[in-house]
Design a protein around this motif. Structure first.
Motif, PDB file in Angstrom:
ATOM      1  N   ARG A  88      18.053  -2.779  70.601  1.00  0.00           N
ATOM      2  CA  ARG A  88      18.024  -3.936  69.713  1.00  0.00           C
ATOM      3  C   ARG A  88      19.454  -4.397  69.476  1.00  0.00           C
ATOM      4  NH1 ARG A  88      14.150  -5.872  66.848  1.00  0.00           N
ATOM      5  NH2 ARG A  88      12.951  -3.942  66.935  1.00  0.00           N
ATOM      6  N   ILE A  89      19.627  -5.697  69.395  1.00  0.00           N
ATOM      7  CA  ILE A  89      20.940  -6.271  69.119  1.00  0.00           C
ATOM      8  C   ILE A  89      21.150  -6.290  67.606  1.00  0.00           C
ATOM      9  CG2 ILE A  89      22.425  -8.300  69.358  1.00  0.00           C
ATOM     10  CD1 ILE A  89      21.665  -6.873  72.045  1.00  0.00           C
ATOM     11  N   TYR A  90      22.253  -5.691  67.177  1.00  0.00           N
ATOM     12  CA  TYR A  90      22.600  -5.636  65.758  1.00  0.00           C
ATOM     13  C   TYR A  90      23.761  -6.580  65.443  1.00  0.00           C
ATOM     14  CZ  TYR A  90      19.635  -1.535  65.662  1.00  0.00           C
ATOM     15  OH  TYR A  90      18.562  -0.700  65.766  1.00  0.00           O
ATOM     16  N   TYR A  91      23.952  -6.820  64.174  1.00  0.00           N
ATOM     17  CA  TYR A  91      25.044  -7.683  63.712  1.00  0.00           C
ATOM     18  C   TYR A  91      26.377  -7.257  64.319  1.00  0.00           C
ATOM     19  CZ  TYR A  91      28.274  -9.987  60.513  1.00  0.00           C
ATOM     20  OH  TYR A  91      29.288 -10.735  59.992  1.00  0.00           O
ATOM     21  N   GLU A  92      26.628  -5.945  64.349  1.00  0.00           N
ATOM     22  CA  GLU A  92      27.901  -5.425  64.870  1.00  0.00           C
ATOM     23  C   GLU A  92      28.130  -5.762  66.343  1.00  0.00           C
ATOM     24  OE1 GLU A  92      26.264  -0.985  66.077  1.00  0.00           O
ATOM     25  OE2 GLU A  92      27.476  -1.216  64.300  1.00  0.00           O
ATOM     26  N   ASP A  93      27.079  -6.122  67.075  1.00  0.00           N
ATOM     27  CA  ASP A  93      27.186  -6.445  68.499  1.00  0.00           C
ATOM     28  C   ASP A  93      27.550  -7.899  68.740  1.00  0.00           C
ATOM     29  OD1 ASP A  93      26.248  -3.826  69.201  1.00  0.00           O
ATOM     30  OD2 ASP A  93      24.197  -4.525  68.837  1.00  0.00           O
ATOM     31  N   THR A  94      27.539  -8.711  67.679  1.00  0.00           N
ATOM     32  CA  THR A  94      27.651 -10.167  67.845  1.00  0.00           C
ATOM     33  C   THR A  94      29.016 -10.691  67.429  1.00  0.00           C
ATOM     34  OG1 THR A  94      26.753 -10.603  65.642  1.00  0.00           O
ATOM     35  CG2 THR A  94      25.171 -10.423  67.451  1.00  0.00           C
ATOM     36  N   ASP A  95      29.252 -11.936  67.813  1.00  0.00           N
ATOM     37  CA  ASP A  95      30.464 -12.635  67.379  1.00  0.00           C
ATOM     38  C   ASP A  95      30.120 -13.539  66.199  1.00  0.00           C
ATOM     39  OD1 ASP A  95      29.193 -14.900  68.441  1.00  0.00           O
ATOM     40  OD2 ASP A  95      30.487 -14.985  70.206  1.00  0.00           O
ATOM     41  N   PHE A  96      31.026 -14.397  65.838  1.00  0.00           N
ATOM     42  CA  PHE A  96      30.836 -15.263  64.673  1.00  0.00           C
ATOM     43  C   PHE A  96      29.637 -16.193  64.796  1.00  0.00           C
ATOM     44  CE2 PHE A  96      33.371 -17.595  67.655  1.00  0.00           C
ATOM     45  CZ  PHE A  96      32.895 -18.888  67.557  1.00  0.00           C
ATOM     46  N   SER A  97      29.178 -16.456  66.015  1.00  0.00           N
ATOM     47  CA  SER A  97      28.070 -17.400  66.211  1.00  0.00           C
ATOM     48  C   SER A  97      26.697 -16.716  66.203  1.00  0.00           C
ATOM     49  CB  SER A  97      28.249 -18.145  67.539  1.00  0.00           C
ATOM     50  OG  SER A  97      28.000 -17.275  68.626  1.00  0.00           O
ATOM     51  N   ARG A 105      20.964 -12.597  71.208  1.00  0.00           N
ATOM     52  CA  ARG A 105      21.295 -12.878  69.810  1.00  0.00           C
ATOM     53  C   ARG A 105      20.834 -11.739  68.910  1.00  0.00           C
ATOM     54  NH1 ARG A 105      23.701 -17.438  69.516  1.00  0.00           N
ATOM     55  NH2 ARG A 105      23.353 -19.032  71.063  1.00  0.00           N
ATOM     56  N   MET A 106      21.352 -11.742  67.705  1.00  0.00           N
ATOM     57  CA  MET A 106      21.025 -10.713  66.741  1.00  0.00           C
ATOM     58  C   MET A 106      19.516 -10.557  66.613  1.00  0.00           C
ATOM     59  SD  MET A 106      22.608 -10.137  62.946  1.00  0.00           S
ATOM     60  CE  MET A 106      22.475 -11.861  62.581  1.00  0.00           C
ATOM     61  N   ASP A 107      19.058  -9.324  66.571  1.00  0.00           N
ATOM     62  CA  ASP A 107      17.662  -8.899  66.459  1.00  0.00           C
ATOM     63  C   ASP A 107      16.865  -9.002  67.754  1.00  0.00           C
ATOM     64  OD1 ASP A 107      17.781  -7.994  63.843  1.00  0.00           O
ATOM     65  OD2 ASP A 107      17.285  -9.955  63.018  1.00  0.00           O
ATOM     66  N   ASP A 108      17.444  -9.546  68.825  1.00  0.00           N
ATOM     67  CA  ASP A 108      16.754  -9.525  70.116  1.00  0.00           C
ATOM     68  C   ASP A 108      16.568  -8.067  70.564  1.00  0.00           C
ATOM     69  OD1 ASP A 108      16.748 -12.285  70.298  1.00  0.00           O
ATOM     70  OD2 ASP A 108      18.254 -12.395  71.900  1.00  0.00           O
ATOM     71  N   VAL A 109      15.516  -7.829  71.308  1.00  0.00           N
ATOM     72  CA  VAL A 109      15.340  -6.548  71.991  1.00  0.00           C
ATOM     73  C   VAL A 109      15.557  -6.834  73.468  1.00  0.00           C
ATOM     74  CG1 VAL A 109      13.729  -4.699  72.580  1.00  0.00           C
ATOM     75  CG2 VAL A 109      13.763  -5.645  70.251  1.00  0.00           C
TER      76      VAL A 109
END
Length: 142
Positions: free
Chosen positions: A19-28, A80-84
Protein backbone atom coordinates in the motif's frame (compact mmCIF):
# COMPACT_ATOMS: atom_id res chain seq x y z
CA UNK A 1 6.78 -20.34 -1.22
CA UNK A 2 4.03 -17.90 -0.28
CA UNK A 3 4.60 -15.37 2.48
CA UNK A 4 1.84 -12.88 3.33
CA UNK A 5 4.52 -10.33 4.30
CA UNK A 6 6.84 -10.90 1.37
CA UNK A 7 4.63 -11.82 -1.55
CA UNK A 8 4.30 -15.02 -3.52
CA UNK A 9 5.70 -16.88 -6.47
CA UNK A 10 3.42 -17.19 -9.49
CA UNK A 11 5.22 -19.53 -11.86
CA UNK A 12 8.50 -17.79 -12.64
CA UNK A 13 7.33 -14.40 -11.35
CA UNK A 14 7.36 -13.08 -7.83
CA UNK A 15 4.51 -10.75 -6.86
CA UNK A 16 4.71 -8.48 -3.83
CA UNK A 17 1.82 -6.16 -2.99
CA UNK A 18 2.08 -3.02 -0.93
CA UNK A 19 0.00 0.00 0.00
CA UNK A 20 1.19 3.51 -0.76
CA UNK A 21 1.51 5.61 2.40
CA UNK A 22 1.87 9.34 2.93
CA UNK A 23 5.61 8.89 3.57
CA UNK A 24 6.00 7.46 0.03
CA UNK A 25 4.57 10.55 -1.68
CA UNK A 26 5.67 14.03 -2.63
CA UNK A 27 3.82 17.29 -2.05
CA UNK A 28 1.25 16.44 -4.74
CA UNK A 29 0.25 13.07 -3.26
CA UNK A 30 1.96 11.09 -6.04
CA UNK A 31 4.67 8.57 -5.19
CA UNK A 32 8.04 10.30 -5.05
CA UNK A 33 10.33 8.85 -7.72
CA UNK A 34 12.96 7.59 -5.26
CA UNK A 35 10.32 5.68 -3.27
CA UNK A 36 10.03 3.26 -6.19
CA UNK A 37 13.68 2.30 -5.62
CA UNK A 38 12.76 1.10 -2.11
CA UNK A 39 9.76 -0.84 -3.43
CA UNK A 40 11.89 -2.51 -6.12
CA UNK A 41 14.66 -3.35 -3.63
CA UNK A 42 12.16 -4.97 -1.26
CA UNK A 43 10.81 -7.08 -4.10
CA UNK A 44 14.33 -8.21 -5.12
CA UNK A 45 14.96 -9.26 -1.52
CA UNK A 46 11.64 -11.09 -1.34
CA UNK A 47 12.14 -13.08 -4.55
CA UNK A 48 15.37 -14.41 -3.01
CA UNK A 49 13.52 -15.28 0.19
CA UNK A 50 10.78 -17.00 -1.84
CA UNK A 51 13.33 -19.31 -3.48
CA UNK A 52 14.95 -20.15 -0.13
CA UNK A 53 17.75 -17.59 0.29
CA UNK A 54 18.09 -14.88 2.93
CA UNK A 55 20.28 -11.82 2.31
CA UNK A 56 21.32 -11.45 5.94
CA UNK A 57 22.18 -15.14 6.35
CA UNK A 58 24.26 -15.14 3.14
CA UNK A 59 26.21 -12.11 4.27
CA UNK A 60 26.67 -13.14 7.89
CA UNK A 61 27.76 -16.71 7.10
CA UNK A 62 29.65 -16.34 3.82
CA UNK A 63 30.09 -12.59 3.25
CA UNK A 64 28.28 -12.86 -0.05
CA UNK A 65 25.25 -11.41 -1.78
CA UNK A 66 23.99 -9.18 -4.56
CA UNK A 67 24.74 -5.57 -5.37
CA UNK A 68 23.00 -3.50 -8.03
CA UNK A 69 25.43 -2.63 -10.81
CA UNK A 70 23.03 -0.82 -13.12
CA UNK A 71 19.38 0.07 -13.06
CA UNK A 72 17.09 1.58 -15.65
CA UNK A 73 13.66 2.84 -14.69
CA UNK A 74 10.78 4.19 -16.75
CA UNK A 75 8.11 6.10 -14.84
CA UNK A 76 4.94 5.79 -16.88
CA UNK A 77 2.09 6.79 -14.55
CA UNK A 78 1.93 7.87 -10.92
CA UNK A 79 0.72 5.84 -7.99
CA UNK A 80 -1.02 7.85 -5.29
CA UNK A 81 -1.53 7.68 -1.56
CA UNK A 82 -3.64 4.68 -0.45
CA UNK A 83 -3.23 2.87 -3.79
CA UNK A 84 -2.42 -0.83 -3.56
CA UNK A 85 0.25 -1.77 -6.08
CA UNK A 86 2.04 -4.98 -6.99
CA UNK A 87 5.74 -5.24 -7.76
CA UNK A 88 6.27 -8.10 -10.22
CA UNK A 89 9.82 -9.45 -10.49
CA UNK A 90 11.26 -12.07 -12.82
CA UNK A 91 14.72 -13.01 -14.02
CA UNK A 92 15.45 -11.92 -17.56
CA UNK A 93 18.93 -13.46 -17.69
CA UNK A 94 21.00 -15.46 -15.23
CA UNK A 95 24.74 -15.92 -15.56
CA UNK A 96 27.31 -17.45 -13.23
CA UNK A 97 27.95 -14.27 -11.22
CA UNK A 98 25.22 -11.88 -12.33
CA UNK A 99 21.59 -11.61 -13.23
CA UNK A 100 19.17 -9.15 -14.75
CA UNK A 101 15.78 -8.80 -13.12
CA UNK A 102 12.79 -7.27 -14.89
CA UNK A 103 10.48 -5.47 -12.49
CA UNK A 104 7.14 -3.76 -12.99
CA UNK A 105 4.91 -1.86 -10.63
CA UNK A 106 1.25 -2.32 -11.51
CA UNK A 107 -2.07 -1.05 -10.16
CA UNK A 108 -5.25 -2.86 -11.18
CA UNK A 109 -3.50 -4.34 -14.22
CA UNK A 110 -2.10 -0.96 -15.35
CA UNK A 111 1.70 -0.67 -15.58
CA UNK A 112 3.01 2.34 -13.66
CA UNK A 113 6.77 1.73 -13.63
CA UNK A 114 9.13 -0.64 -15.45
CA UNK A 115 12.71 -1.34 -14.39
CA UNK A 116 15.67 -3.53 -15.23
CA UNK A 117 18.15 -4.23 -12.46
CA UNK A 118 21.54 -5.68 -13.39
CA UNK A 119 22.89 -7.32 -10.23
CA UNK A 120 26.34 -8.75 -9.52
CA UNK A 121 27.00 -11.51 -7.01
CA UNK A 122 29.90 -10.80 -4.67
CA UNK A 123 31.79 -12.80 -2.07
CA UNK A 124 34.05 -10.80 0.26
CA UNK A 125 33.53 -7.82 -2.05
CA UNK A 126 34.70 -9.62 -5.21
CA UNK A 127 32.65 -11.10 -8.08
CA UNK A 128 31.82 -14.75 -7.44
CA UNK A 129 29.63 -17.52 -8.79
CA UNK A 130 26.25 -17.57 -7.13
CA UNK A 131 25.14 -20.84 -5.54
CA UNK A 132 24.05 -23.37 -8.17
CA UNK A 133 20.62 -23.89 -6.57
CA UNK A 134 20.03 -20.12 -6.63
CA UNK A 135 20.87 -20.02 -10.35
CA UNK A 136 18.55 -22.95 -11.07
CA UNK A 137 15.67 -21.40 -9.11
CA UNK A 138 16.10 -18.04 -10.85
CA UNK A 139 16.19 -19.70 -14.30
CA UNK A 140 13.30 -22.10 -13.75
CA UNK A 141 10.51 -22.17 -16.27
CA UNK A 142 6.83 -22.80 -15.83
Amino acid sequence: MNDPLGGRMDGVRHIMTLRIYYEDTDFSGAVYHASYLRFLERARTEILRAIGFDHRHLYETKREGFVVRRMTIDYLKPARMDDVVAVVTSAESVKAASLVLRQTVVRDGETLVTALAQCAYLRHGRPARMPERMRREMMRTE
